[in-house]
Each structure stands twice: as C-alpha cells, then as structure tokens.
Design a protein around this motif. Structure first.
Motif, short mmCIF file in Angstrom:
data_model
loop_
_atom_site.label_atom_id
_atom_site.label_comp_id
_atom_site.label_asym_id
_atom_site.label_seq_id
_atom_site.Cartn_x
_atom_site.Cartn_y
_atom_site.Cartn_z
N THR A 1 0.86 -1.16 0.00
CA THR A 1 0.00 0.00 0.00
C THR A 1 0.90 1.22 0.00
OG1 THR A 1 -1.78 1.13 1.17
CG2 THR A 1 -0.08 0.10 2.53
N LEU B 1 -3.34 2.58 9.09
CA LEU B 1 -2.42 1.48 8.78
C LEU B 1 -1.86 0.88 10.07
CD1 LEU B 1 -0.82 -0.01 6.45
CD2 LEU B 1 0.98 1.68 6.81
N GLU C 1 2.89 -2.15 4.01
CA GLU C 1 2.09 -3.35 3.84
C GLU C 1 1.13 -3.47 5.02
OE1 GLU C 1 5.61 -5.64 3.54
OE2 GLU C 1 5.65 -6.20 5.66
N TYR C 2 -0.08 -3.94 4.67
CA TYR C 2 -1.03 -4.27 5.72
C TYR C 2 -0.68 -5.64 6.27
CZ TYR C 2 -3.97 -0.26 4.98
OH TYR C 2 -4.44 1.02 4.93
#
Lengths: 327, 327
Positions: free
Chosen positions: B287, B303, B321-322
């Motif tokens: 992301t 996030l 990144e999630y």
C-alpha cells in the motif's frame, strides 16, 4: 539386567525411555496413543499394546515401573498395576506429587512407590518431541516422605542420575507448593499476559517483541496438558495465585495513588538476580546421607528445603551438596 | 550532509548514534554520564560535554535532534533546545509518547517535533550495551497525530528505516495504550512472578527452570529504568494492570469454584498462537500513502491500527504493507 517399564510415551515418558536405554537399562513401554506407540517402535524400542501387557511384562522382569500418564489417567493404570504387579517398585514423572501419591495409596496400596518429577520440558509434546538428553543438568525431584523405602528411593534416584539429572529430595507437600510458584503460576500469568496483549488489537500485536515474547512463551504449550498439570495442583496453585493477586493489586494501588512502582520492581529485581546468582554459584562442600539410617528421609528433606541436591549415589550413601540461595 | 544530534548515549541513544553513523549520517552527541561520553569518544564518535553545546552545534548544522534521555530529564533538555534551536526538527526514542509530546508542547512549543519509539532493547544498559544493529528488523513507531509536519515525519521515518527498522505509524494515545499491554505490563508481571517465586524459598528457587526463567527474564533489567518507563505511562498501564487483575481474578475464581483453568489457558493459547502466526505471515500486497495529502496522517494511523507498517519511502510517498493479525 536392570529393567524399566515406562507407561506413557509422550514428551517426558518418551524421554525417560530413551535416556534409560542410553544409560544401559533394558527398557520397554506402552502408550494410550497408537501414534506414539508406532513412532517409538519405529525408533527401535520395545513397545506393547496395552497397559495390561506392559504390567505383566514388568512383573515377569522385576522392572521398575515409571508412570508417565496424565493425572486423570492414573487411577485406571494403577488399578491394572495392582492387578498384575501389586508389590512392584513404582515411580512416576508427573508434575504433582500429593494427588498421585493419594491415588497410589488408594488404587495400588501394596506398591513400593517413590514419586518423582523431572523439572524439564518444552513446548512440544508427544513421542516425537522426546529427547534422551532432555534431563541433562535438570533437577529431578525424588519424594522423601516418612515411610519411604530407602531401597526404592535409591533405585529411583539412580535412574534420575543416570538420565543426566541431579536429584532434589522433597516432601510431597513441599514439592507441590514449590512447583505451584515456579512452574504452574508462570503458565497462568503467561496466559493472562497473552490475552491482555491480544485485547490491545493488531497494533499491540505488531509492536510486541522481547518482553511480551518471553513473558508469553509457555502460553503456546498444549493447553490440555497445561490444564491437567495446573488443575492437578489446585490447592497449592490457589495459594500462589493469591500471592500474585496480592502483589499485583499492591502494584496497582501504589501506581494509582503515588505513581510509584518502585517497591514492585525492586522486589522483582532482587528475586530474579538472587535466582541467577544461586544458579551460578560454586557447589558447596559435599554432604552425604546414609540411606539406611532411621533419619535418612528427614535429612534428605532438609537438604531439599535448603535448596540442596544429591549428585551421586555410592551404594546406600547419597552424596550431595548444599546450596546458598541468596534470598 | 544529513546530520543527527543524539542527546543521551545509553543503550538506545548509543545504538541510534552508531546505526545512523553506519547509515552515512554525520552524527554527534552528548550524555549526562561522563563515563558514557568518554566511552563513545573512545569508540571514535564526536561527543560534546553539555546539552548546551550539543544543541548549539545542532542549530549550526541544521541537525535532526534525537532525544534519548529518561522522561524525567526531558524538561531540562527541552528548555535548552528552546533556548538555542527553538525551531529545530526534533524526535525522540522514548518509550511513551503522550507525556513527552506534552513536555515538548510546554517547553519548546515551536520545535518541529515528531515522536518516535524503536521497539528494541535488552537487559543491559549504558553506552557499552549499544549496538548499530539493535534496530534491525524491529518496529520503530513514528507518531502520526493530526498536525504533524509531513516533511519531518518523512525525515524521522527515513532515519528509522536506515537504522534497519520498519515504521509503525501511530497516534500518541494508541501507542501508549498498546505498549502498556505488550511492554510495560510484561515488566510488572515478571516482577510479581519473580517475587512470588522467591517467597517459596530455596527449594522453589532450586527447582525453577524454563517457565520461571522466561517469565521473569525482564525482571533482571535495571529497575530504575523500568520504573521510569512504566511510571511515565501511568494511565495506560493502570488500564492494562486492571485487565490483568480481572483475568487473573477470574482464573482464581474458576479454579477455586469449578477446579477449571480451561478458559484462562485456552484464551492465552489462542492469543499467543495468533501472535506467532501474525509475525510469520507473508507480507500483504503493498500500500502507499502520499505524505503531502491532507489525509496522510489519518491514513498512516489507520495502517498502524490494523497492524500494518511502512517499509520504505520514495520521496514523499510512504510504501508499506497491511498485516492480517488473526486475533
């Protein structure tokens, strides 16, 4: 040839079977789990299919029987022991001593029983997790209550020593009180910490590192085994949990009222450092106990209460060392 | 050349100085401890004798100032910052964010401040314990509250990334609530466990092994540092302690009334296993957040709340990144 029959081939029983074999004992065993039986057999060990068979073989060979089953399974196994080997020499490797001694008195009252408890473990369970070296350098409690048969005590202590452990003699009640504090309470607190951490959601989980990792490690152990272990020592564990609640409540009160956690953290620091120092201490001058003397069991219990240990046996003379725990 | 001024050269500050130097920053610093200053200088770093000097140098060189002092020392240091470098870019590496942000607003209100907190540590303290690689693979929280200057946010996040960490964006309050559960509560419980164990006397100490060793490890940390860390997060820690008291009290009640610890142990097991699974998960699709957008800080906080992280910066675009924490 000295023979050992291990009933229950999980992590601890499986490790006893391996360690005793490595030490030169003739060994055989059985387990409730067909998978554990098959795995032990595949590893070259003699395994029989039922407890009945195992006990009958043990009686034929004059084996020392080692109980390594969950406490809840003990009555059934002991009933079989009483049927086929009523006067057997018997020990166990279970984590509480009072309840199992009570079960022995009830279900197989003629057995020459001396309880044991090796203080070793890991998070994994089952035969595959076992290791002949699991007990090396570990404490192995051997019960030394009044009336204990010194011949059987020496035989059980010898098994522990030959598996690589040192022997801590203890009365049943003293043992159960001690392990409630240093083995069972840690599991309860680890579970509480893990759950409170997870209640903080993904960010808390993502940030968790060293102190959370260490403090929750044993919460990853099989909860069914931990549950059986802790619940089997209920009375002593309640005392330990009450002490923890008292200390945690005092910390809460002090933090809320004065803002200070000093007393809590300093007492914890002193305790941890004392434990570290005690583990690293040089052995004290040797002591010895004549196991044939009338006061032998009392002397052994005194040694254990003071944090001492037996490190070898010379015939019926137990040789050991006192410790100097700086607490 | 990018320049970093580290005030405080203990374990964390000393590790930042080393890691930033290794990453190519021009670095210098100071410490209250003459021993830490001398040791850092002996290791080849530029060290000045006073906070006044350090801040004056930082103003001359347009350095990012990194506060790495105990919370109780922050007001004095911030007063000096305000005197000589009022509009400096400023971050910190302290373990609570709300109280230090409050101190910044009070003592150096014009500073362009973005709080930080690397989640790394060890039991030892002082310059000698520091390590350029301490932050490799660790989470480094960078505060992302409303009104944060995105230029400074990017600079602080870059420092964290170049020290080998990944960045977890968080609001002050969310950070403090999370670390109370997964960093401060573990210290309190470790202290309680150590003390309850020692109350069991020498036999308990002699039998203590794996679960006690792990559960009390952080109780061996310098209690003055732990005290400052925990007391600085009092409100959030009180909530966490209350949750722990609630869960421990429920365990006690269940054990006493029904004999069962099942609910306690199973919830702890689920939490620990979820944390282990989350740590080992494959990164989710990337992301990115445009740091110049008005909603940038809100996106960053989202996030972080979801357990995600920033892993690189491309100009003013944060790439991350999630995660998928299975709790």
């Amino acid at each position: 040839m000295r023979s050992v029959c291990v009933i229950g081939l999980g992590l601890i029983g499986g490790s006893v079977l391996r360690a005793a074999a490595a030490a030169g004992y003739q060994v055989f065993g059985t387990a409730a789990s067909a998978a554990d039986r098959a795995a032990a057999e595949a590893d070259g060990f003699t395994v029989v299919s039922t407890v009945d068979e195992a006990v009958i073989h043990a009686a034929e060979r004059d084996s020392l029987i080692v109980l390594a089953v969950p406490l809840t399974a003990a009555p059934d196994v002991l009933t079989v022991v009483n049927r086929f080997a009523a006067k057997t020499r018997l020990t166990d490797v279970m984590s509480v001593k009072g309840p199992i001694a009570e079960a022995v008195r009830r279900y197989t009252p003629e057995a020459r029983y001396v309880g044991g408890h090796p203080m070793a473990g890991k998070a994994d369970s089952g035969w595959a997790a076992g290791d002949a070296k699991l007990f090396e350098g570990a404490a192995w409690v051997v019960a030394a209550d009044e009336g204990t048969d010194p011949i059987v005590w020496a035989e059980v202590a010898t098994l522990a020593l030959e598996c690589g452990a040192y022997v801590v003699p203890a009365g049943e009640g003293d043992h159960d009180a001690a392990v409630a504090r240093i083995s069972h309470l840690p599991h309860v607190l680890a579970a509480v910490l893990a759950a409170v951490g997870a209640d903080g959601g993904p960010m808390a989980m993502a940030l968790a590192a060293g102190s959370f990792a260490d403090g929750t490690r044993v919460a990853g152990s099989d909860p069914a085994l931990v549950k059986a272990m802790c619940e089997g020592n209920r009375d002593a564990l309640l005392d330990a949990v009450d002490d923890a609640l008292g200390r945690l409540g005092a910390a809460r009160g002090s933090l809320a009222s004065t803002g200070s956690l000093g007393a809590t953290l300093e007492s914890g620091y002193r305790a941890r450092r004392a434990w570290e120092a005690g583990r690293e201490q040089a052995p004290e001058p040797l002591t010895s106990v004549d196991l044939t003397a009338p006061e032998a069991m009392e002397l052994l219990r005194s040694l254990g209460i003071l944090g001492g240990r037996i490190t070898s046996l010379d015939g019926m003379t137990a040789v050991g060392e006192y410790a100097d725990w700086p607490i």
